[in-house]
Design an enzyme around this catalytic site. Structure first.
Site, PDB file in Angstrom:
ATOM      1  N   TYR A   1      -3.447   3.787   2.344  1.00  0.00           N
ATOM      2  CA  TYR A   1      -3.500   4.110   3.771  1.00  0.00           C
ATOM      3  C   TYR A   1      -4.732   4.956   4.104  1.00  0.00           C
ATOM      4  O   TYR A   1      -5.336   4.794   5.171  1.00  0.00           O
ATOM      5  CB  TYR A   1      -2.222   4.836   4.186  1.00  0.00           C
TER       6      TYR A   1
ATOM      7  N   TYR B   1       0.835  -1.199   0.000  1.00  0.00           N
ATOM      8  CA  TYR B   1       0.000   0.000   0.000  1.00  0.00           C
ATOM      9  C   TYR B   1       0.870   1.249   0.000  1.00  0.00           C
ATOM     10  O   TYR B   1       2.044   1.221   0.360  1.00  0.00           O
ATOM     11  CB  TYR B   1      -0.968   0.006   1.189  1.00  0.00           C
ATOM     12  N   CYS B   2       0.250   2.335  -0.452  1.00  0.00           N
ATOM     13  CA  CYS B   2       0.871   3.665  -0.407  1.00  0.00           C
ATOM     14  C   CYS B   2      -0.187   4.607   0.171  1.00  0.00           C
ATOM     15  O   CYS B   2      -1.103   4.159   0.854  1.00  0.00           O
ATOM     16  CB  CYS B   2       1.334   4.098  -1.803  1.00  0.00           C
ATOM     17  N   ALA B   3      -0.094   5.875  -0.122  1.00  0.00           N
ATOM     18  CA  ALA B   3      -1.044   6.828   0.444  1.00  0.00           C
ATOM     19  C   ALA B   3      -2.473   6.592  -0.061  1.00  0.00           C
ATOM     20  O   ALA B   3      -3.411   6.539   0.717  1.00  0.00           O
ATOM     21  CB  ALA B   3      -0.601   8.258   0.142  1.00  0.00           C
TER      22      ALA B   3
END
Length: 136
Positions: A124, A95-97
């Site tokens: 996130y 995952y990232c932002a």
């Protein structure tokens, strides 16, 4: 027909551009492979011992991350991929932002032989919005 195109060139251009903008996210998502929503991700973590990898940079991770996630910035993922998990069949959730960069990370991990890689849809931000556990 030619007169119609000449008289309506602006409308045609808008239609083409909007069509491309609708298709582009679908193509990007396809390149990253399978995606999971937050419910599916928690099920994989709890039932299948999925490894969670945060590919955001250190400044973003310092604001908080998913409980138990390993931080491996996207820029370092290629060199650190071989040592992430011995059993390449076990699930990995990246995952990232917001879920855009993690699609690239998922594709990269697949190139390194990891068979069961998933992108956390919404990243996130979706995890926080769902009220799931995070750590600072």
């Amino acid at each position: 027909m030619i007169e119609f195109v000449r008289d309506n060139i602006l409308l045609i251009a808008v239609a083409v551009i909007s069509g491309v903008m609708l298709v582009l996210p679908v193509l990007r998502r396809g390149a990253g492979g399978a995606s999971l929503d937050t419910l599916q991700a928690t099920q994989r973590i709890n039932r299948e011992d999925a490894m969670v990898i945060d590919v955001r940079d250190a400044a973003e991770v310092s604001q908080g991350k998913i409980l138990g996630a390993r931080s491996v910035p996207l820029a370092q993922l290629g060199e650190r991929a071989p040592q992430l998990r011995k059993n390449k069949e076990k699930p990995i959730i990246v995952y990232c932002a917001r879920g855009n960069q993690s699609a690239q990370a998922a594709a990269l991990l697949r190139k390194h032989g990891y068979a069961n890689v998933f992108n956390l849809s919404g990243g996130y931000a979706a995890w926080q919005q769902a009220g799931l556990p995070v750590e600072k």
